[in-house]
Design a protein around this motif. Sequence first.
Motif, PDB file in Angstrom:
ATOM      1  N   LYS A   1       0.854  -1.185   0.000  1.00 22.90           N
ATOM      2  CA  LYS A   1       0.000   0.000   0.000  1.00 22.90           C
ATOM      3  C   LYS A   1       0.892   1.237   0.000  1.00 22.90           C
ATOM      4  CE  LYS A   1      -4.462  -1.000   0.386  1.00 22.90           C
ATOM      5  NZ  LYS A   1      -5.487  -0.433  -0.420  1.00 22.90           N
ATOM      6  N   GLU A   2       0.622   2.143  -0.947  1.00 25.57           N
ATOM      7  CA  GLU A   2       1.319   3.427  -1.014  1.00 25.57           C
ATOM      8  C   GLU A   2       0.761   4.360   0.062  1.00 25.57           C
ATOM      9  OE1 GLU A   2       0.764   6.273  -4.511  1.00 25.57           O
ATOM     10  OE2 GLU A   2       2.523   5.073  -5.037  1.00 25.57           O
ATOM     11  N   ASP A   3      -0.558   4.309   0.205  1.00 32.78           N
ATOM     12  CA  ASP A   3      -1.264   5.046   1.244  1.00 32.78           C
ATOM     13  C   ASP A   3      -2.532   4.251   1.548  1.00 32.78           C
ATOM     14  OD1 ASP A   3      -3.224   5.767  -0.753  1.00 32.78           O
ATOM     15  OD2 ASP A   3      -1.946   7.434  -1.344  1.00 32.78           O
ATOM     16  N   GLU A   4      -3.450   4.834   2.266  1.00 34.16           N
ATOM     17  CA  GLU A   4      -4.661   4.104   2.671  1.00 34.16           C
ATOM     18  C   GLU A   4      -5.491   3.586   1.500  1.00 34.16           C
ATOM     19  OE1 GLU A   4      -5.714   3.074   5.734  1.00 34.16           O
ATOM     20  OE2 GLU A   4      -3.729   3.752   6.347  1.00 34.16           O
ATOM     21  N   LYS A   5      -5.438   4.283   0.361  1.00 35.58           N
ATOM     22  CA  LYS A   5      -6.314   3.936  -0.758  1.00 35.58           C
ATOM     23  C   LYS A   5      -5.612   3.283  -1.930  1.00 35.58           C
ATOM     24  CE  LYS A   5      -9.613   7.570   0.252  1.00 35.58           C
ATOM     25  NZ  LYS A   5     -10.381   8.689  -0.238  1.00 35.58           N
ATOM     26  N   ASN A   6      -4.334   3.554  -2.127  1.00 38.34           N
ATOM     27  CA  ASN A   6      -3.650   3.159  -3.358  1.00 38.34           C
ATOM     28  C   ASN A   6      -2.507   2.181  -3.107  1.00 38.34           C
ATOM     29  OD1 ASN A   6      -5.147   5.039  -5.050  1.00 38.34           O
ATOM     30  ND2 ASN A   6      -4.000   6.623  -3.964  1.00 38.34           N
ATOM     31  N   PHE A   7      -2.330   1.277  -4.082  1.00 37.54           N
ATOM     32  CA  PHE A   7      -1.182   0.374  -4.047  1.00 37.54           C
ATOM     33  C   PHE A   7       0.022   1.060  -4.679  1.00 37.54           C
ATOM     34  CE2 PHE A   7      -4.579  -2.903  -4.036  1.00 37.54           C
ATOM     35  CZ  PHE A   7      -4.197  -3.569  -2.890  1.00 37.54           C
ATOM     36  N   ASP A   8       1.199   0.680  -4.225  1.00 33.13           N
ATOM     37  CA  ASP A   8       2.449   1.107  -4.837  1.00 33.13           C
ATOM     38  C   ASP A   8       2.474   0.544  -6.255  1.00 33.13           C
ATOM     39  OD1 ASP A   8       5.080   1.587  -5.566  1.00 33.13           O
ATOM     40  OD2 ASP A   8       5.935   0.806  -3.722  1.00 33.13           O
ATOM     41  N   ARG A   9       2.852   1.345  -7.217  1.00 35.96           N
ATOM     42  CA  ARG A   9       2.826   0.927  -8.624  1.00 35.96           C
ATOM     43  C   ARG A   9       3.990   0.008  -8.995  1.00 35.96           C
ATOM     44  NH1 ARG A   9      -2.102   1.040  -9.546  1.00 35.96           N
ATOM     45  NH2 ARG A   9      -3.104   3.019  -9.790  1.00 35.96           N
ATOM     46  N   SER A  10       5.061   0.012  -8.230  1.00 35.52           N
ATOM     47  CA  SER A  10       6.196  -0.871  -8.554  1.00 35.52           C
ATOM     48  C   SER A  10       5.979  -2.216  -7.871  1.00 35.52           C
ATOM     49  CB  SER A  10       7.516  -0.237  -8.124  1.00 35.52           C
ATOM     50  OG  SER A  10       7.488   0.056  -6.752  1.00 35.52           O
ATOM     51  N   VAL A  11       5.097  -3.010  -8.456  1.00 38.89           N
ATOM     52  CA  VAL A  11       4.661  -4.260  -7.850  1.00 38.89           C
ATOM     53  C   VAL A  11       5.520  -5.452  -8.259  1.00 38.89           C
ATOM     54  CG1 VAL A  11       2.959  -4.752  -9.631  1.00 38.89           C
ATOM     55  CG2 VAL A  11       2.603  -5.626  -7.357  1.00 38.89           C
ATOM     56  N   ILE A  12       6.096  -5.413  -9.457  1.00 37.13           N
ATOM     57  CA  ILE A  12       6.876  -6.548  -9.970  1.00 37.13           C
ATOM     58  C   ILE A  12       8.255  -6.546  -9.316  1.00 37.13           C
ATOM     59  CG2 ILE A  12       7.823  -7.648 -12.029  1.00 37.13           C
ATOM     60  CD1 ILE A  12       4.705  -7.522 -11.893  1.00 37.13           C
ATOM     61  N   SER A  13       8.615  -7.683  -8.701  1.00 36.70           N
ATOM     62  CA  SER A  13       9.901  -7.747  -7.999  1.00 36.70           C
ATOM     63  C   SER A  13      10.886  -8.709  -8.647  1.00 36.70           C
ATOM     64  CB  SER A  13       9.674  -8.133  -6.536  1.00 36.70           C
ATOM     65  OG  SER A  13       9.027  -9.380  -6.433  1.00 36.70           O
ATOM     66  N   GLY A  14      10.480  -9.366  -9.729  1.00 39.64           N
ATOM     67  CA  GLY A  14      11.392 -10.267 -10.429  1.00 39.64           C
ATOM     68  C   GLY A  14      10.619 -11.212 -11.322  1.00 39.64           C
ATOM     69  N   ASN A  15      11.346 -12.003 -12.089  1.00 41.81           N
ATOM     70  CA  ASN A  15      10.706 -13.012 -12.924  1.00 41.81           C
ATOM     71  C   ASN A  15      11.683 -14.144 -13.205  1.00 41.81           C
ATOM     72  OD1 ASN A  15      11.169 -10.354 -14.630  1.00 41.81           O
ATOM     73  ND2 ASN A  15      11.842 -12.050 -15.907  1.00 41.81           N
ATOM     74  N   SER A  16      11.145 -15.243 -13.704  1.00 40.87           N
ATOM     75  CA  SER A  16      11.953 -16.432 -13.961  1.00 40.87           C
ATOM     76  C   SER A  16      12.902 -16.197 -15.140  1.00 40.87           C
ATOM     77  CB  SER A  16      11.049 -17.631 -14.248  1.00 40.87           C
ATOM     78  OG  SER A  16      10.302 -17.411 -15.428  1.00 40.87           O
ATOM     79  N   ASP A  17      13.974 -16.980 -15.172  1.00 35.85           N
ATOM     80  CA  ASP A  17      14.943 -16.897 -16.276  1.00 35.85           C
ATOM     81  C   ASP A  17      14.269 -17.202 -17.607  1.00 35.85           C
ATOM     82  OD1 ASP A  17      17.028 -16.236 -14.596  1.00 35.85           O
ATOM     83  OD2 ASP A  17      17.734 -18.316 -14.383  1.00 35.85           O
ATOM     84  N   GLU A  18      13.360 -18.178 -17.600  1.00 35.43           N
ATOM     85  CA  GLU A  18      12.676 -18.562 -18.838  1.00 35.43           C
ATOM     86  C   GLU A  18      11.884 -17.387 -19.411  1.00 35.43           C
ATOM     87  OE1 GLU A  18      12.731 -20.289 -16.026  1.00 35.43           O
ATOM     88  OE2 GLU A  18      13.209 -22.373 -16.477  1.00 35.43           O
TER      89      GLU A  18
END
Length: 135
Positions: A109-126
């Motif tokens: 949560k960025e604040d009470e109403k909104n999510f932080d936009r940088s949600v992706i933290s990684g992905n598989s090698d494939e």
Amino acid sequence: MGDKKRCLLIGLAILITVLLIGSKVYMDKQQEAKVRQEEMIEVVKSEEAKKVFEEGLKNLDSKALTSEGVIQNYKIDYESIEQNPMGGINGKIVVNKNDKLVVLFNLNKEDEKNFDRSVISGNSDELSQLLKGID
């Protein structure tokens, strides 16, 4: 002889009491964890979370979720959802119904109403290899 039996019975009663209290505490913690897990799943299923996930996928692949994109569809792996020790919810997204094509997320949560936009933290090698081919 009577004092030994009395001490043994008192010790046994204390042991049984401790075991009962310990079991109750354990069961309560298990129930609390189950409720917390269900609450996290509800957050991840929300429309707002869906928008943030799709925005994140489009940051990886500008044509994501179209027939021209590498990422054509996705599904949240609800079994992977867990609470992040620093706050938020961690989990993984399966891409194109292929368990080897995975995107990791951290929903905060960025604040009470909104999510932080940088949600992706990684992905598989494939998935990384497939995404490299779209440039």
